[in-house]
Design an enzyme around this catalytic site. Sequence first.
Site, short mmCIF file in Angstrom:
data_model
loop_
_atom_site.label_atom_id
_atom_site.label_comp_id
_atom_site.label_asym_id
_atom_site.label_seq_id
_atom_site.Cartn_x
_atom_site.Cartn_y
_atom_site.Cartn_z
N ASP A 46 -11.52 0.57 3.19
CA ASP A 46 -12.25 0.22 1.96
C ASP A 46 -13.27 1.86 1.36
OD1 ASP A 46 -13.52 -2.89 2.05
OD2 ASP A 46 -14.45 -1.59 0.43
N ASP A 68 -10.87 4.73 -2.09
CA ASP A 68 -11.24 4.57 -3.35
C ASP A 68 -9.92 4.11 -4.05
OD1 ASP A 68 -11.80 2.91 -6.34
OD2 ASP A 68 -13.69 4.97 -6.23
N VAL A 69 -9.36 3.20 -3.88
CA VAL A 69 -7.92 3.24 -4.83
C VAL A 69 -7.65 3.51 -5.95
CG1 VAL A 69 -7.06 0.93 -3.13
CG2 VAL A 69 -7.86 0.55 -6.04
N ASN A 95 -3.92 -4.64 -0.81
CA ASN A 95 -5.33 -6.20 -0.56
C ASN A 95 -5.92 -5.43 -1.84
OD1 ASN A 95 -6.01 -8.19 0.16
ND2 ASN A 95 -7.86 -6.99 0.84
N TYR A 161 -7.56 -10.98 -14.64
CA TYR A 161 -7.40 -10.97 -13.45
C TYR A 161 -6.21 -11.55 -13.44
CZ TYR A 161 -7.59 -12.25 -8.07
OH TYR A 161 -7.31 -12.44 -6.82
N LYS A 165 -2.58 -10.14 -12.17
CA LYS A 165 -2.40 -10.16 -10.86
C LYS A 165 -0.46 -10.01 -11.33
CE LYS A 165 -4.93 -10.65 -7.34
NZ LYS A 165 -4.63 -9.70 -6.43
N ALA A 194 -7.77 -19.64 -0.97
CA ALA A 194 -8.24 -19.11 0.85
C ALA A 194 -10.24 -18.42 0.26
CB ALA A 194 -7.52 -17.83 1.01
#
Length: 253
Positions: A46, A68-69, A95, A161, A165, A194
């Site tokens: 994370d 950090d991606v 994720n 977003y 996605k 979710a």
Amino acid sequence: MIPHYPPGHNLLTGKVVVITAAAGTGIGSAVARRCLDEGANVVISDWHERRLKEKAAELGEVHAIPCDVTQEDQVQALIDGAAAHYGRVDVMINNAGLGGTKSVLDMTDDEWSRVLDITLTGTFRCTRAVLKQFVTQGGGGAIVNNASVIGWRAQAGQAHYAAAKAGVMALTRCSALDAAEHGVRINAVAPSLAMHPFLAKVTSDELLEDLTKREAFGRAAEPWEVANVMVFLASDYASYMTGEVVSVSSQHP
């Protein structure tokens, strides 16, 4: 009625699983717990180092590496660190993602780019890095991406977003063909709703109520219910599945 959390069945025994954005209270931490229950050796990452340390203490026997991606060097350090600690990597759970609600009329370039950089390009960076690791190991392995039904469906204020996605879905399908010759499977899940504390914090009560009404079961999914499907895709039970996007949803029109 929420079902009981099912016991583990050793679906990932001995496998080394790396999970991004696992320090929160959502799907990432749920899939980390599920992987542990299924016998995996788990690496959580994370960008938020304090929360990551707290989550590692909560989960117990996991290895934590900050990442950090959006930073290629950190992504590479994550994969290298996981391989160095456990000797190999078998599964990558992508994720990490960033949402938010903003009309296209008001959205800035920076707001658009940040969502795309974390959610789509971050998934690409991690996919590329772990694929190279899989090839170095001699092939084999599985990648599971977290997409969303919003990649298929329209929702106001979600252009950035949804585009990200939808891109994750396309990346999943195309990279699966690139990876097939190396025996690597790449699939994705597409949850509808979710429920977890962060979602409740950034989403209005009115929208959550409307989204919940669309679900056939009249409730949001528990994060672990999405994690169950991710574990299946990561496991040998999904050995002939690649390039697929599996909807984890009870949503009806």
